[in-house]
Write a protein that holds these residues in place. Sequence first.
Motif, PDB file in Angstrom:
ATOM      1  N   THR A 128     -14.692  -1.279   5.443  1.00 43.58           N
ATOM      2  CA  THR A 128     -14.551  -0.185   6.418  1.00 43.58           C
ATOM      3  C   THR A 128     -13.154  -0.044   7.002  1.00 43.58           C
ATOM      4  O   THR A 128     -12.943   0.759   7.914  1.00 43.58           O
ATOM      5  CB  THR A 128     -15.553  -0.385   7.566  1.00 43.58           C
ATOM      6  N   THR A 129     -12.190  -0.788   6.515  1.00 46.70           N
ATOM      7  CA  THR A 129     -10.824  -0.687   7.027  1.00 46.70           C
ATOM      8  C   THR A 129     -10.285   0.728   6.824  1.00 46.70           C
ATOM      9  O   THR A 129     -10.514   1.354   5.785  1.00 46.70           O
ATOM     10  CB  THR A 129      -9.906  -1.688   6.313  1.00 46.70           C
ATOM     11  N   ASN A 130      -9.555   1.226   7.812  1.00 43.62           N
ATOM     12  CA  ASN A 130      -8.952   2.562   7.729  1.00 43.62           C
ATOM     13  C   ASN A 130      -7.647   2.471   6.942  1.00 43.62           C
ATOM     14  O   ASN A 130      -6.661   1.917   7.421  1.00 43.62           O
ATOM     15  CB  ASN A 130      -8.694   3.103   9.137  1.00 43.62           C
ATOM     16  N   LEU A 131      -7.641   3.026   5.722  1.00 41.62           N
ATOM     17  CA  LEU A 131      -6.494   2.938   4.825  1.00 41.62           C
ATOM     18  C   LEU A 131      -6.068   4.340   4.383  1.00 41.62           C
ATOM     19  O   LEU A 131      -6.886   5.255   4.343  1.00 41.62           O
ATOM     20  CB  LEU A 131      -6.835   2.091   3.598  1.00 41.62           C
ATOM     21  N   THR A 132      -4.804   4.489   4.017  1.00 42.09           N
ATOM     22  CA  THR A 132      -4.235   5.786   3.659  1.00 42.09           C
ATOM     23  C   THR A 132      -3.693   5.760   2.239  1.00 42.09           C
ATOM     24  O   THR A 132      -2.929   4.847   1.882  1.00 42.09           O
ATOM     25  CB  THR A 132      -3.087   6.152   4.622  1.00 42.09           C
ATOM     26  N   PRO A 133      -4.032   6.745   1.397  1.00 41.81           N
ATOM     27  CA  PRO A 133      -3.426   6.836   0.068  1.00 41.81           C
ATOM     28  C   PRO A 133      -1.915   7.000   0.182  1.00 41.81           C
ATOM     29  O   PRO A 133      -1.443   7.864   0.924  1.00 41.81           O
ATOM     30  CB  PRO A 133      -4.074   8.082  -0.538  1.00 41.81           C
ATOM     31  N   PRO A 134      -1.135   6.216  -0.535  1.00 46.33           N
ATOM     32  CA  PRO A 134       0.326   6.306  -0.392  1.00 46.33           C
ATOM     33  C   PRO A 134       0.896   7.632  -0.853  1.00 46.33           C
ATOM     34  O   PRO A 134       1.940   8.070  -0.358  1.00 46.33           O
ATOM     35  CB  PRO A 134       0.840   5.141  -1.239  1.00 46.33           C
ATOM     36  N   HIS A 135       0.219   8.309  -1.790  1.00 45.30           N
ATOM     37  CA  HIS A 135       0.746   9.598  -2.257  1.00 45.30           C
ATOM     38  C   HIS A 135       0.594  10.693  -1.210  1.00 45.30           C
ATOM     39  O   HIS A 135       1.151  11.783  -1.364  1.00 45.30           O
ATOM     40  CB  HIS A 135       0.083  10.023  -3.571  1.00 45.30           C
ATOM     41  N   ASP A 136      -0.149  10.410  -0.134  1.00 43.54           N
ATOM     42  CA  ASP A 136      -0.288  11.391   0.948  1.00 43.54           C
ATOM     43  C   ASP A 136       0.858  11.334   1.952  1.00 43.54           C
ATOM     44  O   ASP A 136       0.970  12.210   2.817  1.00 43.54           O
ATOM     45  CB  ASP A 136      -1.604  11.173   1.705  1.00 43.54           C
ATOM     46  N   ILE A 137       1.690  10.301   1.871  1.00 49.87           N
ATOM     47  CA  ILE A 137       2.696  10.100   2.926  1.00 49.87           C
ATOM     48  C   ILE A 137       4.102   9.944   2.355  1.00 49.87           C
ATOM     49  O   ILE A 137       4.961   9.320   2.974  1.00 49.87           O
ATOM     50  CB  ILE A 137       2.335   8.895   3.820  1.00 49.87           C
TER      51      ILE A 137
END
Length: 409
Positions: free
Chosen positions: A160-169
Amino acid sequence: MKYVIIHGDGMADWPCKELGGKTPLEAAHKPNMDLMATRGRLGMVATIPKGMPPGSDVGTMTMLGYDPARYHTGRAPIEAASQGIEMGPRDVVFRMNLVSLKPGDGGALIMNDFTSGHISSEEAAQIVADLRTELAGGGIEFFNGVSYRHLMVWRSGIATTNLTPPHDITGKPVEAYLPKGAGADLLRDLMRRSVEILREHPVNKARRAAGKTEATSAWFWGQGTRPEVPTLKERFGVEGSVISAVDLVNGLGRLAGLKLIKVPGATGFLDTDYAAKARYGLEALKARDFLLLHIEAPDEAGHMGRADLKKEAIERIDELIIGPMLAGLGGLGDFAILLMPDHATPSQLKTHSPEPVPFALMTSAQSKAGGATARRYTESDGTATGLLVGDGYHLIESLFGRPLKTASK
């Protein structure tokens, strides 16, 4: 009867200034795609359910006829299936990109390149091997993938960790996008230690000397547990194959019961061997009746912000894949062929977007018919038909001759 899906990853786009206000599909010379749009059924399909992230995992799952709201458990578990990684019901697998971070204005680290300059698989294998030596243990395992795309498994871990796709940033400061919530401390520690390992890694020293982008950190995202889906044979009674240079698509193919076909020269980038994919695809159809043929190049061009390269990739798909496939299918008997992307990758965004995308579905009988009003395989022509498949996972049913379930626009 042969059934084919041509999966042009991220082909759909928005109007681009550098293309005179046209999308890459509108600007491209693609007579074979346009033939399918003219003689077959043209419309729009919603591949990304409302509220779900517009990723290839969701979009390709929709394309293969699986409702993501029911079956999707994360991107990384699909790639783990491609590699044949054994997972227990409580194990969590993460996508691990090798990314390039660098100081931006004010010294804050920014996401310079989520592909580390499209690092080679051979170079990446050396890096992942050293990360495994230094960081594995305590339920943490590392698995080598292709180019910058790799996996980390946390046995009996936290999903459930909140993670972000690197291609979005791309180009953004990363601090606000580091792991948050349950399990974040462990993941942040692994990322911090990976930076230390990679700082003077021999692969990076060599890339630095050659003026290439360095892989400076591991980046975790796309986590999930093992999915359970019915196979296409169970649903439609067909044996099939998948051709892709991307673990994600191969993983979905494996989950769907498809045979993975490896094509020499298939890279998952703009330099892929398009013609070889068509040749191997036609050969696979001699043994099995279904084929999913995936081309990653348009999506990669979109992530680069290069509408011109996306246009070029679309033209190569048309000339070197769709043209030969249509000609070759004619010698295999009756067929139905579906052309579509999994999502849009607008070049000005450099990432994915969730709006419906165009599809063209043509049968062998339609391919021989004439007299239809000329249409182009584009976002605008698809929209103009007024045909929208609102629950996109139903579209594959029409490929197999079942009534098309649509929604009015």
